[in-house]
Design an enzyme around this catalytic site. Structure first.
Site, short mmCIF file in Angstrom:
data_model
loop_
_atom_site.label_atom_id
_atom_site.label_comp_id
_atom_site.label_asym_id
_atom_site.label_seq_id
_atom_site.Cartn_x
_atom_site.Cartn_y
_atom_site.Cartn_z
N ASP A 1 29.86 27.40 -17.60
CA ASP A 1 28.93 28.22 -18.01
C ASP A 1 29.05 29.75 -17.21
OD1 ASP A 1 27.75 26.81 -16.06
OD2 ASP A 1 25.80 27.52 -16.51
N GLU A 2 28.56 30.56 -17.92
CA GLU A 2 28.11 31.72 -17.09
C GLU A 2 29.28 32.36 -16.14
OE1 GLU A 2 23.41 31.95 -17.10
OE2 GLU A 2 24.35 30.78 -15.75
N ALA A 3 30.45 32.20 -16.73
CA ALA A 3 31.76 32.65 -15.76
C ALA A 3 31.82 34.21 -16.01
CB ALA A 3 32.94 31.55 -15.85
N HIS B 1 29.53 29.89 -10.92
CA HIS B 1 28.73 29.02 -9.88
C HIS B 1 29.26 28.54 -9.02
CE1 HIS B 1 25.31 29.65 -12.91
NE2 HIS B 1 26.25 29.49 -13.67
#
Length: 527
Positions: A337-339, A274
């Site tokens: 998150d969401e790496a 992100h």
């Protein structure tokens, strides 16, 4: 800030200045007979103890004053500021002796109330709010405003009368941490828009505001040592709009305003994923040394800091240092998150160096639950956003002594659509109606996580589809009151039938305050 009133708001405001101001009667939707509005029993979040006193009524008049001495004067001025616009009364705040028709705020509460609890006593001749701290008095004021007629929330003078039902309320929160998150990265929201949201959530005893300050679409907080983060990285948003950012002075203004509402700000710098806005701002953060273009879409998982470059950690430490210096609260959220573009090995390598940084600058690390892969120790907090009731990262974290902040996406994500017809929002975790947000117990939902390991609850509001305050309000209300009750009220007081009936009576209150709420068909709204 002036904004046009949506149709639902205009209609409900008309009701506020009508039926509710004539004897406390409410006409339910569909032409049903009017029923008595027993305000003592319609409070949200539900108090620990309510004892009505039938036949007892306090009336606020032009002679009413607020008695608040010493530190209590802060809460007294806040209460008077609530009462003056709609009543037109002067409502002075002073330290003289309590007289007939007055409201008293006193820091003389009993220890069992704890730091956030209060005792409210309403008699014919006066009202007393007692607490052990100013925070407790503030929470008592939020309850008192719900005991007054709904029109007390109007910004313009209304005819009254201004009565409060008699009785006693003894109250304190189940969880200390009751939060909402506002994503200012996907779409930017001004200081005034954030302040408006702070005021709206404070009335339901929310006491933490998590600001998602950075993402692929925008970097929203000034970092003096890396100026292009905002100059370039903050110059757009989802859909290609102009974006924006907060100077450090702007951020301090938000933090101070939130503190005046007894809300503590938790800043988030999301990483190592992100991060496209940062990568676009400085080529050296990229492994190939090439800055990508700015991003205005909503897909996730494609960006990552270069974990093998020393400049990455120099940059992260600079950011943590500057943010910590302007954040009085105890937490600094470091994302995680969401790496998806970062291998597990690189991810662990990155966080092994980053996790200690908040503590180095006097803060406690908080992150999305994936950062549990790096095994943060001590008092670090994992924020769980998954859609199932179990995760091995949580049980491992509990064994280490970490606390868990409950934010399951399929229960608490305020950006999700109510149903398939909702114009705003996403639905990757499912549709979330009011009953879905309310119908679970944060203390027992997560397997392997006992209630004593739950720090509290948080309702994130992501902004991929939200562009203004009306959008924020429509998605947050009425689900946020449901979430607030799960965080505040004792489990024994949580009951969907009771909550839906109480929430129904809040329609005129939301409308009088200008909140553009969703008229969920699950609620028997009393207009």
């Amino acid at each position: 800030m002036t904004r046009p009133l949506p149709t639902v708001r205009k209609a409900a405001l008309a009701v506020v200045t009508g039926a509710l101001l004539t004897g406390g009667l409410v006409a339910p939707a569909g032409g049903a007979p009017a029923v008595e509005n027993t305000a003592m029993e319609n409070i949200i979040p539900a108090p620990e103890s309510v004892q009505p006193a039938p036949g007892t009524t306090f009336e606020l008049t032009g002679q009413t004053s607020v008695k608040a001495a010493g530190e209590a004067a802060e809460a007294g001025e806040y209460l008077a500021g609530i009462l003056r616009p709609a009543t037109g009364f002067p409502v002075p705040v002073d330290q003289r002796a309590l007289g007939s028709g007055d409201i008293s705020l006193a820091l003389d509460g009993s220890p069992e109330l704890g730091p956030a609890g209060y005792r409210l006593q309403a008699a014919d001749d006066n009202i007393g709010i007692h607490a052990t701290s100013v925070e407790g008095l503030f929470n008592g004021v939020q309850t008192l405003r719900q005991l007054l007629p709904a029109a007390i929330g109007s910004p313009t003078e209304q005819p009254g009368p201004w009565t409060v039902p008699g009785g006693e309320i003894v109250d304190k929160p189940r969880f200390e941490h009751r939060a909402t998150m506002l994503d200012v990265a996907r779409h930017f929201f001004t200081v005034d828009q954030v302040k408006l949201y702070i005021d709206q959530v404070a009335r339901y005893k929310i006491n933490w505001l998590h600001l998602h300050l950075t993402d692929d679409q925008g970097w929203r907080i000034q970092i003096n040592s890396w100026p292009r983060l905002t100059e370039h990285g903050g110059s757009t948003e989802v859909g290609g709009g102009p974006g924006g950012y907060y100077t450090q002075e702007d951020y301090a203004e938000i933090v101070e305003y939130a503190a005046s509402r007894h809300i503590t700000v938790v800043p988030e710098i999301d990483m190592p994923g992100h991060t496209n806005a940062a990568l676009a701002s400085y080529a050296e953060f990229n492994c190939d040394g090439v800055a990508p273009p700015l991003y205005t879409g909503i897909e996730v998982g494609f960006s990552s800091f270069c974990v093998d470059k020393e400049i990455t950690y120099q940059f992260v430490e600079d950011v943590v240092r500057e943010i910590a210096a302007i954040t009085p609260g105890p937490y600094l959220h470091i994302g995680g998150d969401e790496a998806h573009s970062t291998t597990d090995e690189d991810y662990k390598q990155f966080f092994e160096r980053v996790i200690p940084l908040p503590a180095k600058y006097g803060k406690t690390a908080m992150g999305w639950h994936e950062y549990g892969k790096a095994a943060p120790e001590g008092n670090a907090v994992l924020q769980y956003w998954g859609t199932t009731d179990s995760d091995p990262l949580l049980t491992d974290a509990v064994a280490r002594g970490n606390k868990i902040l409950a934010s399951p996406a399929n229960k608490f994500y305020l950006d999700h659509k109510y149903d398939e017809n909702t114009e705003l929002g996403l639905h990757w975790a499912g549709y979330i109606e009011v009953a879905d947000a309310y119908g679970w117990d944060p203390g027992s939902y997560l397997k392997g996580v006992p209630e004593e390991s739950i720090l509290g609850v948080e309702a994130p509001l992501w902004s991929e589809t939200l562009e203004n305050s009306d959008h924020i309000e429509f998605m947050a209300f009425p689900r946020l009151p449901a979430i607030a009750e799960l965080g505040w009220s004792p489990k024994s007081a949580q009951n969907w039938e009771s909550f839906s009936q109480r929430l129904a009576t809040h329609a005129p209150r939301l409308a009088a305050s200008g909140i553009d709420y969703h008229r969920s068909p699950q609620i028997p709204w009393q207009d």
